[in-house]
Motif scaffolding. Structure first.
Motif, PDB file in Angstrom:
ATOM      1  N   LEU A  16     -13.564  69.875 -32.002  1.00 38.81           N
ATOM      2  CA  LEU A  16     -13.167  68.481 -32.156  1.00 38.81           C
ATOM      3  C   LEU A  16     -12.525  67.941 -30.884  1.00 38.81           C
ATOM      4  O   LEU A  16     -12.802  66.825 -30.463  1.00 38.81           O
ATOM      5  N   LEU A  17     -11.662  68.780 -30.300  1.00 43.71           N
ATOM      6  CA  LEU A  17     -10.967  68.331 -29.095  1.00 43.71           C
ATOM      7  C   LEU A  17     -11.963  68.061 -27.981  1.00 43.71           C
ATOM      8  O   LEU A  17     -11.867  67.070 -27.278  1.00 43.71           O
ATOM      9  N   LEU A  19     -15.135  67.309 -28.336  1.00 43.64           N
ATOM     10  CA  LEU A  19     -15.870  66.100 -28.688  1.00 43.64           C
ATOM     11  C   LEU A  19     -15.070  64.861 -28.347  1.00 43.64           C
ATOM     12  O   LEU A  19     -15.592  63.886 -27.833  1.00 43.64           O
ATOM     13  N   THR A  20     -13.767  64.944 -28.650  1.00 40.46           N
ATOM     14  CA  THR A  20     -12.899  63.798 -28.382  1.00 40.46           C
ATOM     15  C   THR A  20     -12.920  63.481 -26.896  1.00 40.46           C
ATOM     16  O   THR A  20     -13.037  62.332 -26.497  1.00 40.46           O
ATOM     17  N   GLY A  23     -16.097  61.854 -26.000  1.00 32.39           N
ATOM     18  CA  GLY A  23     -16.105  60.492 -26.539  1.00 32.39           C
ATOM     19  C   GLY A  23     -15.362  59.542 -25.625  1.00 32.39           C
ATOM     20  O   GLY A  23     -15.812  58.432 -25.387  1.00 32.39           O
ATOM     21  N   THR A  24     -14.261  60.013 -25.097  1.00 34.82           N
ATOM     22  CA  THR A  24     -13.441  59.160 -24.257  1.00 34.82           C
ATOM     23  C   THR A  24     -14.228  58.628 -23.068  1.00 34.82           C
ATOM     24  O   THR A  24     -14.107  57.480 -22.697  1.00 34.82           O
ATOM     25  N   ASP A  26     -17.733  58.355 -22.575  1.00 40.91           N
ATOM     26  CA  ASP A  26     -18.856  57.433 -22.710  1.00 40.91           C
ATOM     27  C   ASP A  26     -18.489  56.132 -23.410  1.00 40.91           C
ATOM     28  O   ASP A  26     -19.291  55.229 -23.496  1.00 40.91           O
ATOM     29  N   ASP A  27     -17.241  56.034 -23.856  1.00 36.78           N
ATOM     30  CA  ASP A  27     -16.874  54.804 -24.544  1.00 36.78           C
ATOM     31  C   ASP A  27     -16.443  53.696 -23.612  1.00 36.78           C
ATOM     32  O   ASP A  27     -16.383  52.545 -24.002  1.00 36.78           O
ATOM     33  N   GLN A  28     -16.123  54.057 -22.397  1.00 36.17           N
ATOM     34  CA  GLN A  28     -15.699  53.047 -21.444  1.00 36.17           C
ATOM     35  C   GLN A  28     -16.762  51.965 -21.330  1.00 36.17           C
ATOM     36  O   GLN A  28     -16.473  50.784 -21.271  1.00 36.17           O
ATOM     37  N   ILE A  30     -18.893  51.065 -23.565  1.00 33.70           N
ATOM     38  CA  ILE A  30     -18.985  50.227 -24.774  1.00 33.70           C
ATOM     39  C   ILE A  30     -18.038  49.048 -24.682  1.00 33.70           C
ATOM     40  O   ILE A  30     -18.415  47.915 -24.912  1.00 33.70           O
ATOM     41  N   SER A  31     -16.775  49.324 -24.271  1.00 36.28           N
ATOM     42  CA  SER A  31     -15.827  48.228 -24.276  1.00 36.28           C
ATOM     43  C   SER A  31     -16.129  47.221 -23.160  1.00 36.28           C
ATOM     44  O   SER A  31     -15.727  46.081 -23.229  1.00 36.28           O
ATOM     45  N   GLU A  34     -18.512  44.736 -24.582  1.00 32.87           N
ATOM     46  CA  GLU A  34     -17.855  43.899 -25.565  1.00 32.87           C
ATOM     47  C   GLU A  34     -17.462  42.537 -24.997  1.00 32.87           C
ATOM     48  O   GLU A  34     -17.574  41.530 -25.671  1.00 32.87           O
ATOM     49  N   GLU A 253      -7.937  42.935 -27.316  1.00 29.52           N
ATOM     50  CA  GLU A 253      -8.778  43.394 -28.420  1.00 29.52           C
ATOM     51  C   GLU A 253      -8.971  42.284 -29.444  1.00 29.52           C
ATOM     52  O   GLU A 253      -9.952  42.252 -30.171  1.00 29.52           O
TER      53      GLU A 253
END
Lengths: 524, 320
Positions: A16-17, A19-20, A23-24, A26-28, A30-31, A34, A253
């Motif tokens: 999980l760690l 994955l986290t 995740g951190t 490739d999410d840049q 996404i935002s 936005e 946000e």
């Protein structure tokens, strides 16, 4: 067995760690995407209680309903009319009816034509008491009748002449589409939500998705009669925690939210604009006339003369920018409000003199207030201090606001001598009868004055605007003279919005549902 | 064993009756009801009465209780008084959301506390023990909401690493990456909230194991301290840990009320909070019953697991 359990949980956690961490990264991206989206995000503090236009009465429910549906006419704060679905309206039959001419060529969001049938259908359902919002459509014991004159004309018939009805009937009722319910025998509009899929309206937006506890998403209504909609998508984001809302606003946000005066200092540096506007609220201290200690008018006046509302307001709302000071039962911006009354400017000597005339010494009374409301808490402690100066002892009785008002509604209750509260009733002064007429539902004061009752009755049927003003001026003076309610503040709402949002003035900030017409805002 | 479980499950029924009665009674003691909570000055007395009648709130306490109970026995948890939404449907979407937060955070806390607890026990009284103890003290003393706000401020706002609200970005197809990004901060808050107590618990159990005969025997055989901890004490410490896991079961529903509210996580927390504020009793009752059931089941689970991991108890139990 034991080892296996331990081992697998370690693996799961480490997995999980990892994955986290991934995740951190490739999410840049996404935002970043936005920000280019055509969406206006507005933070609200909870789920709407009702989304049924027939009985909606809560703040967020009205915010959403006002985006989806439209009324016939709105009344602006200064008393002027803004026509929405109606083209014009006039009082007919010498004040016993109102005839409304509807706009032609208005279409529902599903493309059907809007007609007089929709209006009749809406009012016929709203007038049913079991649907929970019929009060405004009943005059005495008789309902207002809605009649279709032709495809684009509707007539409201009152059981008797009513100036109040003439002003109020056509306003603040959201018209529902009759064609969706055609052929249905019994339609139940008593619930908090309409049956699924029946979210067809004439407003600027259409509800596209509602995730309870998370958000409501809207998209532009292509058939909106009010012109091109500025922002294609609107999201009402539910954030219950006020601190989180503030950071979300600073971070971008969310694009806009209501904030408190105390937040403004922090928000200044964050590319945010703030707008303050009055909700025509009256925050007040009420006296319970059931209490023997307060039965003497002189004692009540003495209490009022001892108080200083300016001090309370400066302490609670920081700057005059954020409040107006009411003098009577009507908020200061109300076209019927008068200043020609006893305003009880602080006068400690007079207060002491009145007390000694009444022969009262050693008076101890209690004051109920909402203890989770910081403004009321502050007001309560200042009231305690100010009354102490004239020798009146105040016991503070903080509690839950709903519990306090439930107690005050109990007939004959003497648990609380004084209480802090507030109301937003609207423009027509007749609406205030539900607070101050004897025996009225929200008469927490247990006020029963023949003179005031008579003035309310006269005012309700007087059609001449100037005479009406005189009647209500006298009414305000009477209630002030009787010293049952001490109006403290008309505190303004403050909207903070990102500088990218334009057209907030054109969208008009109004009481309760914040934006009169959200279609007018645009993103830069 | 199966007989034992059935017996325990049957005991659950009267217990739940008593609990539900007490909670219903306590809610009824409150000086207002769900309708009073939404009354505005422009509603007439008549309208308020009508609404109360519709939800049976004008009925005496016992009538309301029996009505609620008979619906429940038919398997109907009821509807919210405020928005008439089905409670079971709502919980069915919210409980998994809460579990998505709680389970990883609890497991992480458990692993961390196993490591720290054993390390502290092995170095009892030394600087490492004191350091771990200090960290735990700070952890216990830190209010969850405060720590959450600190994270939001630094990680979410100043460094802009994570989004601060919700579970997914609105208007996008949910992706694992997006979820994890939203997940990280509340997960961290909960892990930090869970681990100090567990660490202390494990440290204390490990220290009490140190005095056991088998440790002395191993020492006599010349085993190293490392061997003793890795092979023997860690296994025996698992037994009390297993009971902790059982007791953690109710957290699956109500374990993250504060964190969820702060991060706008669509779990049981915000639902419970708003229902409590408005005295929406069917919602409060449903969540309470669920969490009471989980407490009882958790205790049962502890006992059963205890038997499974410890052959001594298993055999003693088997002869019954």
């Amino acid at each position: 067995m034991k080892k296996k359990f331990l081992g697998s949980s370690v693996v799961a956690t480490i997995g999980l760690l990892v994955l986290t961490a991934c995740g951190t990264n490739d999410d840049q991206t996404i935002s970043n995407n936005e920000t280019t989206k055509d969406t206006f995000t507005y933070a609200i503090s909870g789920d709407p209680t009702s989304l049924n236009p027939i009985n909606v009465s809560d703040r967020w429910g009205l915010t959403a309903t006002n985006m989806i549906y439209s009324p016939l006419v709105r009344v602006e704060e200064d008393g002027s009319l803004k026509y929405e679905l109606a083209d014009s309206m006039e009082t007919t039959d010498g004040g016993k009816s109102v005839t409304v001419h509807l706009k032609e060529n208005v279409k529902w969001s599903d493309g059907e034509a809007f007609t007089a049938d929709d209006v009749v259908f809406t009012y016929e359902n709203k007038v049913l008491k079991e649907n929970g919002n019929a009060d405004a459509l009943w005059i005495g014991d008789e309902p207002v009748k809605t009649e279709k004159v032709d495809e684009h004309t509707v007539k409201f018939n009152f059981p008797k002449v009513s100036a109040a009805a003439a002003n109020n009937i056509a306003t603040e009722t959201y018209i529902m589409p009759e064609h969706l319910y055609e052929g249905q025998e019994e339609i139940d509009f008593s619930g908090a939500e309409l049956a699924d899929g029946n979210e067809v309206g004439t407003g600027p937006y259409v509800l596209s998705e509602y995730k309870r506890g998370e958000y409501l998403q809207f998209k532009a209504n292509p058939n909106y009669y009010g012109g091109e909609v500025g922002v294609k998508n609107v999201t009402l984001r539910i954030i219950t925690n006020a601190d989180t809302t503030k950071v979300a606003l600073q971070k971008g946000e969310v694009d806009a939210s209501m904030v408190l005066p105390s937040d403004i200092e922090d928000l200044k540096n964050n590319n945010l604009n703030t707008f303050s506007y009055s909700e025509n609220r009256v925050g007040y201290m009420g006296l319970n006339l059931n209490s023997d200690k307060l039965s003497d008018q002189k004692v009540r006046q003495a209490i009022f003369f001892a108080l200083n509302k300016e001090d309370m307001n400066k302490a609670a709302y920081l700057s005059e920018e954020f409040y107006n000071t009411p003098n009577t039962i009507l908020p200061p911006n109300n076209p019927f409000a008068t200043t020609n009354v006893e305003t009880y400017a602080q006068n400690v000597e007079k207060s002491k003199q009145l007390l000694s005339e009444a022969g009262v010494t050693d008076l101890t009374i209690n004051l109920a207030y909402g203890s989770d409301n910081p403004e009321q808490t502050l007001q309560a402690t200042l009231i305690q201090q100010q009354l102490q100066a004239v020798g009146i002892n105040v016991e503070l009785a903080g509690g839950d606001a709903a519990a306090i008002f439930t107690e005050l509604r109990n007939p004959g209750s003497t648990k609380y001598d004084m209480f802090l509260g507030g109301y937003i009733m609207g423009n027509d002064p007749d609406l205030y009868a539900s607070l101050y007429k004897s025996g009225a539902g929200a008469n927490y004061f247990n006020y029963a004055s023949e003179k005031a009752d008579a003035l309310f009755e006269q005012g309700a049927v007087e059609l001449d605007e100037n005479k009406r003003k005189e009647i209500y001026a006298e009414l305000q003076a009477t209630i002030n003279e009787d010293a049952i309610v001490y109006p403290i503040v008309d505190n303004k709402k403050i909207l903070a919005a990102s500088k990218n949002i334009q057209g907030i003035e054109e969208a008009r900030l109004v009481p309760i549902y914040s934006f009169e017409d959200l279609s007018k805002i645009s993103l830069k | 064993m199966i007989k034992y479980i059935i017996k325990r499950l049957l005991q659950l029924i009267p217990l739940l009756f008593v609990i539900s009665f007490i909670v219903f009674f306590l809610i009824h003691l409150a000086p207002y009801d769900a309708i009073d909570a939404i009354v505005t000055p422009n509603m007439s007395v008549e309208t308020v009465e009508l609404m109360k009648q519709r939800y049976g709130l004008d009925q005496p306490f016992l009538v309301q209780y029996v009505k609620w109970l008979s619906e429940l026995l038919k398997g109907n948890m009821g509807y919210s008084l405020l928005n008439q939404q089905s409670i079971s449907a709502e919980l069915a979407t919210r409980i998994p959301n809460t579990m998505k937060l709680i389970i990883p955070a609890y497991l992480t806390a458990l692993v961390l506390s196993m490591i720290f607890g054993l390390l502290a026990a092995a170095n009892k009284g030394k600087w490492l023990d004191k350091l771990i103890d200090g960290i735990c003290s700070i952890g216990i003393a830190t209010p969850t909401f405060w720590f959450a706000m600190i994270l939001i401020y630094f990680l979410g706002y100043k460094l802009n690493l994570f989004p601060i609200i919700g579970m997914n970005t609105i208007g996008q197809t949910p992706t694992v990456g997006d979820f994890l990004k939203h997940f990280f901060m509340p997960y961290l808050v909960l892990t930090v909230a869970f681990f100090p107590d567990l660490t202390r618990y494990i440290r204390n159990s490990a220290i009490s194991q140190l005095n056991e005969d088998y440790v002395i025997v191993q020492q006599a055989f010349g085993s190293t301290k490392r061997e003793i901890f890795m092979k023997h004490i860690s296994r025996n410490v698992l037994i009390p840990v297993v009971t902790q896991i059982g007791q953690a079961l109710p957290m699956l529903v109500t374990g993250a009320i504060i964190s969820e509210s702060i991060f706008g996580w669509p779990g049981v927390g915000p639902y419970m909070m708003s229902a409590t504020k408005a005295l929406d009793y069917p919602v409060i009752m449903a969540i309470m019953l669920l969490s009471a059931t989980l407490v009882i089941l958790g205790n049962l689970l502890s006992d059963v697991l205890y038997r499974l991991v410890d052959p001594r108890i298993r055999q003693a139990g088997g002869t019954n």
